[in-house]
Design a protein around this motif. Structure first.
Motif, mmCIF file in Angstrom:
data_model
loop_
_atom_site.group_PDB
_atom_site.id
_atom_site.type_symbol
_atom_site.label_atom_id
_atom_site.label_comp_id
_atom_site.label_asym_id
_atom_site.label_seq_id
_atom_site.Cartn_x
_atom_site.Cartn_y
_atom_site.Cartn_z
ATOM 1 N N SER A 10 0.863 -1.175 0.000
ATOM 2 C CA SER A 10 0.000 0.000 0.000
ATOM 3 C C SER A 10 0.901 1.227 0.000
ATOM 4 N N LEU A 11 0.413 2.263 -0.619
ATOM 5 C CA LEU A 11 1.202 3.480 -0.733
ATOM 6 C C LEU A 11 0.593 4.553 0.153
ATOM 7 N N ASP A 12 1.411 5.152 0.972
ATOM 8 C CA ASP A 12 0.962 6.183 1.896
ATOM 9 C C ASP A 12 1.346 7.543 1.339
ATOM 10 N N TYR A 13 0.371 8.253 0.796
ATOM 11 C CA TYR A 13 0.627 9.585 0.262
ATOM 12 C C TYR A 13 0.188 10.673 1.241
ATOM 13 N N GLU A 14 -0.234 10.269 2.419
ATOM 14 C CA GLU A 14 -0.733 11.225 3.406
ATOM 15 C C GLU A 14 0.340 11.681 4.395
ATOM 16 N N THR A 15 1.218 10.772 4.796
ATOM 17 C CA THR A 15 2.232 11.083 5.797
ATOM 18 C C THR A 15 3.283 12.023 5.226
ATOM 19 N N ASN A 16 3.631 13.045 6.010
ATOM 20 C CA ASN A 16 4.684 13.961 5.586
ATOM 21 C C ASN A 16 6.026 13.250 5.562
ATOM 22 N N LEU A 17 6.838 13.589 4.582
ATOM 23 C CA LEU A 17 8.168 12.991 4.469
ATOM 24 C C LEU A 17 9.195 13.851 5.179
ATOM 25 N N PRO A 18 10.296 13.241 5.615
ATOM 26 C CA PRO A 18 11.334 14.011 6.295
ATOM 27 C C PRO A 18 12.181 14.845 5.333
ATOM 28 N N THR A 19 11.917 14.761 4.040
ATOM 29 C CA THR A 19 12.684 15.516 3.050
ATOM 30 C C THR A 19 11.773 15.977 1.918
ATOM 31 N N ARG A 20 12.161 17.027 1.235
ATOM 32 C CA ARG A 20 11.407 17.517 0.075
ATOM 33 C C ARG A 20 12.073 17.062 -1.222
ATOM 34 N N GLN A 21 13.239 16.420 -1.105
ATOM 35 C CA GLN A 21 13.933 15.940 -2.287
ATOM 36 C C GLN A 21 13.195 14.743 -2.864
ATOM 37 N N ALA A 22 13.204 14.614 -4.172
ATOM 38 C CA ALA A 22 12.564 13.468 -4.820
ATOM 39 C C ALA A 22 13.388 13.030 -6.008
ATOM 40 N N SER A 23 13.249 11.781 -6.351
ATOM 41 C CA SER A 23 13.924 11.239 -7.521
ATOM 42 C C SER A 23 13.312 11.823 -8.782
ATOM 43 N N THR A 24 14.052 11.752 -9.862
ATOM 44 C CA THR A 24 13.505 12.127 -11.156
ATOM 45 C C THR A 24 13.298 10.855 -11.964
ATOM 46 N N TYR A 25 12.302 10.879 -12.824
ATOM 47 C CA TYR A 25 12.034 9.721 -13.669
ATOM 48 C C TYR A 25 13.177 9.524 -14.652
ATOM 49 N N VAL A 26 13.627 8.305 -14.785
ATOM 50 C CA VAL A 26 14.668 7.978 -15.751
ATOM 51 C C VAL A 26 14.056 7.284 -16.962
ATOM 52 N N PHE A 27 13.059 6.454 -16.725
ATOM 53 C CA PHE A 27 12.457 5.669 -17.794
ATOM 54 C C PHE A 27 10.980 6.011 -17.994
ATOM 55 N N GLN A 28 10.647 7.288 -17.912
ATOM 56 C CA GLN A 28 9.245 7.681 -18.036
ATOM 57 C C GLN A 28 8.665 7.294 -19.388
ATOM 58 N N LYS A 29 9.385 7.528 -20.471
ATOM 59 C CA LYS A 29 8.891 7.194 -21.808
ATOM 60 C C LYS A 29 8.622 5.692 -21.914
ATOM 61 N N GLU A 30 9.552 4.891 -21.410
ATOM 62 C CA GLU A 30 9.401 3.438 -21.468
ATOM 63 C C GLU A 30 8.236 2.960 -20.594
ATOM 64 N N ALA A 31 8.077 3.587 -19.426
ATOM 65 C CA ALA A 31 6.974 3.230 -18.541
ATOM 66 C C ALA A 31 5.632 3.547 -19.197
ATOM 67 N N ASP A 32 5.547 4.690 -19.860
ATOM 68 C CA ASP A 32 4.313 5.052 -20.560
ATOM 69 C C ASP A 32 4.015 4.068 -21.690
ATOM 70 N N GLN A 33 5.051 3.673 -22.428
ATOM 71 C CA GLN A 33 4.868 2.707 -23.512
ATOM 72 C C GLN A 33 4.399 1.361 -22.972
ATOM 73 N N LEU A 34 5.010 0.902 -21.910
ATOM 74 C CA LEU A 34 4.628 -0.367 -21.300
ATOM 75 C C LEU A 34 3.191 -0.316 -20.802
ATOM 76 N N ASN A 35 2.821 0.780 -20.178
ATOM 77 C CA ASN A 35 1.462 0.876 -19.668
ATOM 78 C C ASN A 35 0.437 0.923 -20.789
ATOM 79 N N THR A 36 0.780 1.494 -21.920
ATOM 80 C CA THR A 36 -0.121 1.498 -23.071
ATOM 81 C C THR A 36 -0.462 0.057 -23.479
#
Length: 78
Positions: A10-36
């Motif tokens: 399960s994914l918890d999007y409600e709890t505050n994180l201890p950091t504001r830093q986030a990863s950047t997508y590396v394979f976004q194009k490929e993920a979109d193609q796969l999901n299609t």
């Protein structure tokens, strides 16, 4: 040394994180193609392909149908 990362059930999007830093997508194009491709499958197809229960296949099918690129990134590990 080997490190294994496992996705959360399960994914918890409600709890505050201890950091504001986030990863950047590396394979976004490929993920979109796969999901299609995945969006064209039925829940039964997903269950067979992924060797998962029908209940989990239904959940994944719903997630695939609602796929969208998000700007609300969260770190997998912190």
């Amino acid at each position: 040394m080997k490190i294994l990362l496992s996705p959360a059930k399960s994914l918890d999007y409600e709890t505050n994180l201890p950091t504001r830093q986030a990863s950047t997508y590396v394979f976004q194009k490929e993920a979109d193609q796969l999901n299609t491709v995945l969006q064209q499958l039925t829940p039964k197809d997903l269950a067979s392909l992924m060797h998962i229960s029908n209940k989990l296949a239904d959940l994944n099918w719903e997630r695939n149908q609602n796929w969208q690129t998000t700007k609300d990134l969260r770190q997998a590990v912190f």
